[in-house]
Design a protein around this motif. Sequence first.
Motif, PDB file in Angstrom:
ATOM      1  N   PRO A  64       0.832  -1.207   0.000  1.00  0.00           N
ATOM      2  CA  PRO A  64       0.000   0.000   0.000  1.00  0.00           C
ATOM      3  C   PRO A  64       0.867   1.259   0.000  1.00  0.00           C
ATOM      4  N   TYR A  65       0.280   2.370  -0.420  1.00  0.00           N
ATOM      5  CA  TYR A  65       1.000   3.639  -0.430  1.00  0.00           C
ATOM      6  C   TYR A  65       1.520   3.966   0.964  1.00  0.00           C
ATOM      7  N   GLY A  66       2.744   4.450   1.015  1.00  0.00           N
ATOM      8  CA  GLY A  66       3.368   4.833   2.279  1.00  0.00           C
ATOM      9  C   GLY A  66       4.306   3.780   2.813  1.00  0.00           C
ATOM     10  N   MET A  67       3.978   2.506   2.608  1.00  0.00           N
ATOM     11  CA  MET A  67       4.834   1.427   3.097  1.00  0.00           C
ATOM     12  C   MET A  67       5.940   1.149   2.084  1.00  0.00           C
ATOM     13  N   THR A  68       7.077   0.643   2.567  1.00  0.00           N
ATOM     14  CA  THR A  68       8.215   0.411   1.682  1.00  0.00           C
ATOM     15  C   THR A  68       8.872  -0.927   1.975  1.00  0.00           C
ATOM     16  N   VAL A  69       9.480  -1.493   0.947  1.00  0.00           N
ATOM     17  CA  VAL A  69      10.325  -2.672   1.115  1.00  0.00           C
ATOM     18  C   VAL A  69      11.683  -2.185   1.615  1.00  0.00           C
ATOM     19  N   ILE A  70      12.165  -2.753   2.685  1.00  0.00           N
ATOM     20  CA  ILE A  70      13.432  -2.322   3.270  1.00  0.00           C
ATOM     21  C   ILE A  70      14.589  -2.884   2.445  1.00  0.00           C
ATOM     22  N   THR A  71      15.611  -2.070   2.224  1.00  0.00           N
ATOM     23  CA  THR A  71      16.786  -2.502   1.475  1.00  0.00           C
ATOM     24  C   THR A  71      18.035  -2.411   2.356  1.00  0.00           C
ATOM     25  N   ASP A  72      19.104  -3.063   1.893  1.00  0.00           N
ATOM     26  CA  ASP A  72      20.379  -2.945   2.606  1.00  0.00           C
ATOM     27  C   ASP A  72      21.110  -1.697   2.131  1.00  0.00           C
ATOM     28  N   ASP A  73      22.366  -1.536   2.550  1.00  0.00           N
ATOM     29  CA  ASP A  73      23.130  -0.342   2.217  1.00  0.00           C
ATOM     30  C   ASP A  73      23.395  -0.204   0.719  1.00  0.00           C
ATOM     31  N   GLU A  74      23.296  -1.301  -0.013  1.00  0.00           N
ATOM     32  CA  GLU A  74      23.530  -1.276  -1.456  1.00  0.00           C
ATOM     33  C   GLU A  74      22.234  -1.210  -2.251  1.00  0.00           C
ATOM     34  N   GLY A  75      21.109  -1.033  -1.548  1.00  0.00           N
ATOM     35  CA  GLY A  75      19.829  -0.922  -2.224  1.00  0.00           C
ATOM     36  C   GLY A  75      19.198  -2.243  -2.612  1.00  0.00           C
ATOM     37  N   ILE A  76      19.723  -3.351  -2.079  1.00  0.00           N
ATOM     38  CA  ILE A  76      19.163  -4.674  -2.370  1.00  0.00           C
ATOM     39  C   ILE A  76      18.021  -4.954  -1.399  1.00  0.00           C
ATOM     40  N   PRO A  77      16.846  -5.326  -1.906  1.00  0.00           N
ATOM     41  CA  PRO A  77      15.713  -5.611  -1.014  1.00  0.00           C
ATOM     42  C   PRO A  77      16.038  -6.719  -0.014  1.00  0.00           C
ATOM     43  N   LEU A  78      15.565  -6.536   1.227  1.00  0.00           N
ATOM     44  CA  LEU A  78      15.804  -7.539   2.263  1.00  0.00           C
ATOM     45  C   LEU A  78      14.766  -8.653   2.127  1.00  0.00           C
ATOM     46  N   VAL A  79      15.013  -9.519   1.155  1.00  0.00           N
ATOM     47  CA  VAL A  79      14.188 -10.694   0.888  1.00  0.00           C
ATOM     48  C   VAL A  79      15.065 -11.914   1.103  1.00  0.00           C
ATOM     49  N   GLN A  80      14.588 -12.860   1.910  1.00  0.00           N
ATOM     50  CA  GLN A  80      15.399 -14.023   2.232  1.00  0.00           C
ATOM     51  C   GLN A  80      14.659 -15.316   1.923  1.00  0.00           C
ATOM     52  N   LEU A  81      15.407 -16.274   1.420  1.00  0.00           N
ATOM     53  CA  LEU A  81      14.880 -17.611   1.199  1.00  0.00           C
ATOM     54  C   LEU A  81      14.654 -18.286   2.538  1.00  0.00           C
ATOM     55  N   SER A  82      13.493 -18.889   2.714  1.00  0.00           N
ATOM     56  CA  SER A  82      13.187 -19.574   3.961  1.00  0.00           C
ATOM     57  C   SER A  82      13.667 -21.017   3.894  1.00  0.00           C
ATOM     58  N   GLU A  83      14.129 -21.522   5.025  1.00  0.00           N
ATOM     59  CA  GLU A  83      14.565 -22.907   5.082  1.00  0.00           C
ATOM     60  C   GLU A  83      13.470 -23.842   5.587  1.00  0.00           C
ATOM     61  N   GLU A  84      12.257 -23.307   5.732  1.00  0.00           N
ATOM     62  CA  GLU A  84      11.161 -24.154   6.200  1.00  0.00           C
ATOM     63  C   GLU A  84      10.846 -25.243   5.180  1.00  0.00           C
ATOM     64  N   ARG A  85      10.881 -24.879   3.874  1.00  0.00           N
ATOM     65  CA  ARG A  85      10.525 -25.845   2.844  1.00  0.00           C
ATOM     66  C   ARG A  85      11.612 -26.033   1.794  1.00  0.00           C
TER      67      ARG A  85
END
Length: 255
Positions: A64-85
Amino acid sequence: MKNLRLNLLWVLLLLATPVLAQSQYANTLYIEDTKALVGTDITLSVKMKNSVSVEAFGFDLILPYGMTVITDDEGIPLVQLSEERTTARRTDTFGAAMLDAYLKDRAVRVIAASSSGSAISPGDGEVCTVRVRIPAGQLVGTYKLQLANISLADTESRSIDVEEMTSLLTVGDVDLGDANGDGQVNVADLIAIAHHILGHTPVEFSFKGADVNRDFRVNVADYIAVAHRLGEDPTQSQGGFPRRPPTTLQPITTE
Protein backbone atom coordinates in the motif's frame (compact mmCIF):
# COMPACT_ATOMS: atom_id res chain seq x y z
CA MET A 1 -10.97 16.59 7.12
CA LYS A 2 -8.99 15.91 3.95
CA ASN A 3 -7.28 12.91 5.56
CA LEU A 4 -10.65 11.62 6.74
CA ARG A 5 -12.08 11.79 3.19
CA LEU A 6 -9.04 9.99 1.78
CA ASN A 7 -9.30 7.31 4.45
CA LEU A 8 -13.00 6.74 3.72
CA LEU A 9 -12.27 6.51 -0.01
CA TRP A 10 -9.57 3.92 0.65
CA VAL A 11 -11.93 1.83 2.78
CA LEU A 12 -14.60 1.89 0.05
CA LEU A 13 -12.09 0.80 -2.58
CA LEU A 14 -10.85 -1.96 -0.30
CA LEU A 15 -14.35 -3.28 0.33
CA ALA A 16 -15.09 -3.22 -3.39
CA THR A 17 -12.04 -5.39 -4.17
CA PRO A 18 -12.47 -9.13 -3.60
CA VAL A 19 -9.84 -10.84 -1.45
CA LEU A 20 -8.78 -14.09 -3.10
CA ALA A 21 -8.15 -16.91 -0.64
CA GLN A 22 -5.49 -19.58 -1.15
CA SER A 23 -8.22 -22.22 -0.65
CA GLN A 24 -9.43 -21.43 -4.17
CA TYR A 25 -6.19 -22.75 -5.67
CA ALA A 26 -4.26 -26.00 -5.57
CA ASN A 27 -1.01 -24.21 -6.46
CA THR A 28 -0.24 -20.63 -5.52
CA LEU A 29 1.75 -18.25 -3.33
CA TYR A 30 0.06 -16.22 -0.62
CA ILE A 31 0.50 -14.06 2.48
CA GLU A 32 -1.78 -14.60 5.45
CA ASP A 33 -3.74 -11.69 6.92
CA THR A 34 -1.33 -9.75 9.10
CA LYS A 35 -1.39 -7.21 11.92
CA ALA A 36 1.24 -4.52 12.43
CA LEU A 37 1.85 -1.28 14.26
CA VAL A 38 2.50 2.22 12.98
CA GLY A 39 6.20 3.12 12.91
CA THR A 40 7.57 -0.42 12.92
CA ASP A 41 9.42 -2.81 10.62
CA ILE A 42 7.76 -6.16 10.00
CA THR A 43 8.61 -9.43 8.28
CA LEU A 44 6.05 -10.67 5.77
CA SER A 45 5.95 -14.44 5.33
CA VAL A 46 5.34 -15.56 1.73
CA LYS A 47 3.94 -19.09 1.68
CA MET A 48 3.50 -21.61 -1.09
CA LYS A 49 0.61 -24.03 -1.35
CA ASN A 50 1.44 -26.66 -3.97
CA SER A 51 -0.02 -30.01 -4.96
CA VAL A 52 2.83 -30.69 -7.41
CA SER A 53 6.60 -30.53 -6.99
CA VAL A 54 7.87 -27.03 -7.84
CA GLU A 55 11.33 -26.21 -9.23
CA ALA A 56 10.86 -22.45 -9.54
CA PHE A 57 8.57 -19.66 -8.41
CA GLY A 58 8.24 -15.93 -8.86
CA PHE A 59 5.98 -13.07 -7.78
CA ASP A 60 5.60 -9.33 -7.44
CA LEU A 61 4.78 -7.93 -4.00
CA ILE A 62 2.99 -4.57 -4.14
CA LEU A 63 2.56 -2.69 -0.88
CA PRO A 64 0.00 0.00 0.00
CA TYR A 65 1.00 3.64 -0.43
CA GLY A 66 3.37 4.83 2.28
CA MET A 67 4.83 1.43 3.10
CA THR A 68 8.22 0.41 1.68
CA VAL A 69 10.33 -2.67 1.11
CA ILE A 70 13.43 -2.32 3.27
CA THR A 71 16.79 -2.50 1.48
CA ASP A 72 20.38 -2.95 2.61
CA ASP A 73 23.13 -0.34 2.22
CA GLU A 74 23.53 -1.28 -1.46
CA GLY A 75 19.83 -0.92 -2.22
CA ILE A 76 19.16 -4.67 -2.37
CA PRO A 77 15.71 -5.61 -1.01
CA LEU A 78 15.80 -7.54 2.26
CA VAL A 79 14.19 -10.69 0.89
CA GLN A 80 15.40 -14.02 2.23
CA LEU A 81 14.88 -17.61 1.20
CA SER A 82 13.19 -19.57 3.96
CA GLU A 83 14.57 -22.91 5.08
CA GLU A 84 11.16 -24.15 6.20
CA ARG A 85 10.53 -25.85 2.84
CA THR A 86 13.63 -25.26 0.75
CA THR A 87 17.36 -24.64 1.06
CA ALA A 88 20.09 -22.81 -0.84
CA ARG A 89 21.20 -26.18 -2.25
CA ARG A 90 17.77 -26.94 -3.69
CA THR A 91 17.00 -23.36 -4.74
CA ASP A 92 20.35 -22.03 -5.87
CA THR A 93 18.99 -19.19 -8.01
CA PHE A 94 17.34 -16.58 -5.83
CA GLY A 95 17.03 -12.84 -6.26
CA ALA A 96 14.91 -9.78 -5.66
CA ALA A 97 14.79 -6.31 -7.19
CA MET A 98 12.59 -3.25 -6.94
CA LEU A 99 9.84 -3.53 -9.52
CA ASP A 100 9.87 -0.24 -11.42
CA ALA A 101 10.25 3.52 -11.10
CA TYR A 102 6.51 4.17 -10.96
CA LEU A 103 5.97 2.08 -7.82
CA LYS A 104 9.36 3.14 -6.43
CA ASP A 105 10.25 1.31 -3.22
CA ARG A 106 6.84 -0.13 -2.42
CA ALA A 107 7.05 -3.05 -4.87
CA VAL A 108 9.55 -5.85 -5.33
CA ARG A 109 9.94 -8.72 -7.79
CA VAL A 110 11.24 -12.05 -6.48
CA ILE A 111 12.43 -15.12 -8.39
CA ALA A 112 13.67 -18.48 -7.13
CA ALA A 113 14.70 -21.57 -9.07
CA SER A 114 16.79 -24.71 -9.01
CA SER A 115 19.39 -25.21 -11.73
CA SER A 116 19.92 -28.82 -10.68
CA GLY A 117 16.34 -30.08 -10.91
CA SER A 118 15.74 -30.10 -7.15
CA ALA A 119 12.13 -29.41 -6.26
CA ILE A 120 9.96 -28.21 -3.41
CA SER A 121 7.74 -31.13 -2.47
CA PRO A 122 3.94 -30.71 -2.31
CA GLY A 123 2.79 -29.02 0.85
CA ASP A 124 1.95 -25.67 2.40
CA GLY A 125 4.40 -23.36 4.14
CA GLU A 126 6.83 -20.48 4.02
CA VAL A 127 9.26 -20.17 1.11
CA CYS A 128 10.65 -16.66 1.67
CA THR A 129 10.31 -13.51 3.76
CA VAL A 130 10.23 -9.80 2.91
CA ARG A 131 11.12 -6.99 5.31
CA VAL A 132 8.67 -4.08 5.20
CA ARG A 133 8.64 -0.67 6.86
CA ILE A 134 5.42 0.97 8.06
CA PRO A 135 6.15 4.69 8.57
CA ALA A 136 5.21 6.65 11.66
CA GLY A 137 2.78 8.72 9.58
CA GLN A 138 0.81 5.73 8.24
CA LEU A 139 -2.93 6.04 8.89
CA VAL A 140 -4.42 3.41 11.17
CA GLY A 141 -6.67 1.07 9.21
CA THR A 142 -6.87 -2.03 7.03
CA TYR A 143 -4.87 -2.22 3.81
CA LYS A 144 -4.55 -4.64 0.91
CA LEU A 145 -1.33 -6.55 0.23
CA GLN A 146 -0.95 -7.75 -3.36
CA LEU A 147 0.99 -10.72 -4.66
CA ALA A 148 0.79 -10.29 -8.44
CA ASN A 149 2.14 -12.18 -11.47
CA ILE A 150 2.53 -15.37 -9.46
CA SER A 151 4.18 -18.18 -11.40
CA LEU A 152 5.17 -21.70 -10.35
CA ALA A 153 7.10 -24.12 -12.57
CA ASP A 154 6.76 -27.85 -11.98
CA THR A 155 9.32 -30.58 -12.68
CA GLU A 156 8.01 -30.92 -16.24
CA SER A 157 8.71 -27.23 -16.94
CA ARG A 158 4.99 -26.50 -17.02
CA SER A 159 3.98 -23.09 -15.74
CA ILE A 160 1.18 -22.59 -13.23
CA ASP A 161 0.15 -18.94 -13.21
CA VAL A 162 -2.07 -16.98 -10.82
CA GLU A 163 -2.80 -13.37 -11.65
CA GLU A 164 -3.12 -12.06 -8.12
CA MET A 165 -3.53 -13.05 -4.49
CA THR A 166 -4.55 -10.46 -1.93
CA SER A 167 -4.48 -10.39 1.84
CA LEU A 168 -5.25 -7.81 4.50
CA LEU A 169 -2.75 -5.88 6.60
CA THR A 170 -4.33 -4.27 9.65
CA VAL A 171 -2.27 -1.35 10.95
CA GLY A 172 -2.87 -0.22 14.51
CA ASP A 173 -1.44 2.42 16.78
CA VAL A 174 1.24 1.52 19.29
CA ASP A 175 0.33 0.20 22.70
CA LEU A 176 2.58 2.12 25.09
CA GLY A 177 5.09 -0.33 26.48
CA ASP A 178 5.00 -2.65 23.47
CA ALA A 179 8.68 -2.15 22.68
CA ASN A 180 9.12 -5.16 20.40
CA GLY A 181 5.98 -4.51 18.34
CA ASP A 182 4.35 -7.90 18.83
CA GLY A 183 1.03 -6.49 20.03
CA GLN A 184 1.57 -7.47 23.66
CA VAL A 185 3.18 -5.85 26.69
CA ASN A 186 5.17 -8.37 28.70
CA VAL A 187 8.65 -9.16 30.03
CA ALA A 188 9.97 -9.39 26.45
CA ASP A 189 9.39 -5.63 26.18
CA LEU A 190 11.46 -5.04 29.31
CA ILE A 191 14.27 -7.01 27.70
CA ALA A 192 13.96 -5.02 24.45
CA ILE A 193 14.13 -1.68 26.29
CA ALA A 194 17.08 -2.85 28.39
CA HIS A 195 19.02 -3.91 25.29
CA HIS A 196 18.24 -0.57 23.63
CA ILE A 197 19.47 1.39 26.66
CA LEU A 198 22.65 -0.68 26.71
CA GLY A 199 23.31 0.12 23.04
CA HIS A 200 22.14 -3.17 21.48
CA THR A 201 18.80 -2.23 19.93
CA PRO A 202 16.91 -5.34 18.76
CA VAL A 203 15.88 -5.68 15.11
CA GLU A 204 12.21 -5.76 16.12
CA PHE A 205 12.12 -2.54 18.14
CA SER A 206 9.36 0.09 18.26
CA PHE A 207 10.72 3.39 19.55
CA LYS A 208 7.21 4.79 19.72
CA GLY A 209 6.01 1.86 21.80
CA ALA A 210 9.04 1.95 24.07
CA ASP A 211 8.74 5.70 24.74
CA VAL A 212 6.09 5.21 27.41
CA ASN A 213 6.33 8.69 28.97
CA ARG A 214 6.35 10.38 25.55
CA ASP A 215 9.47 12.48 26.16
CA PHE A 216 11.02 11.42 22.80
CA ARG A 217 13.66 9.36 24.59
CA VAL A 218 13.83 5.72 25.59
CA ASN A 219 15.63 5.34 28.89
CA VAL A 220 15.37 3.86 32.39
CA ALA A 221 12.20 5.88 33.08
CA ASP A 222 10.41 3.95 30.32
CA TYR A 223 11.81 0.66 31.61
CA ILE A 224 10.43 1.39 35.09
CA ALA A 225 7.05 2.44 33.65
CA VAL A 226 6.68 -0.88 31.83
CA ALA A 227 7.81 -2.79 34.92
CA HIS A 228 5.17 -1.06 37.04
CA ARG A 229 2.51 -1.78 34.41
CA LEU A 230 3.39 -5.46 34.62
CA GLY A 231 3.35 -5.34 38.42
CA GLU A 232 7.05 -6.18 38.52
CA ASP A 233 9.68 -4.83 40.88
CA PRO A 234 12.05 -2.85 38.61
CA THR A 235 14.87 -3.16 41.15
CA GLN A 236 14.99 -6.92 40.70
CA SER A 237 16.70 -8.88 37.94
CA GLN A 238 14.71 -8.03 34.79
CA GLY A 239 15.55 -7.47 31.19
CA GLY A 240 19.28 -7.90 31.52
CA PHE A 241 19.76 -5.36 34.34
CA PRO A 242 21.60 -6.68 37.43
CA ARG A 243 19.83 -7.42 40.65
CA ARG A 244 20.13 -4.57 43.16
CA PRO A 245 22.92 -4.85 45.74
CA PRO A 246 22.01 -5.81 49.30
CA THR A 247 20.84 -2.90 51.46
CA THR A 248 22.46 -4.22 54.62
CA LEU A 249 26.15 -4.89 55.17
CA GLN A 250 27.10 -8.47 55.83
CA PRO A 251 29.45 -9.11 58.78
CA ILE A 252 32.99 -10.12 57.95
CA THR A 253 34.09 -13.27 59.73
CA THR A 254 37.70 -13.96 60.52
CA GLU A 255 39.29 -17.12 61.72
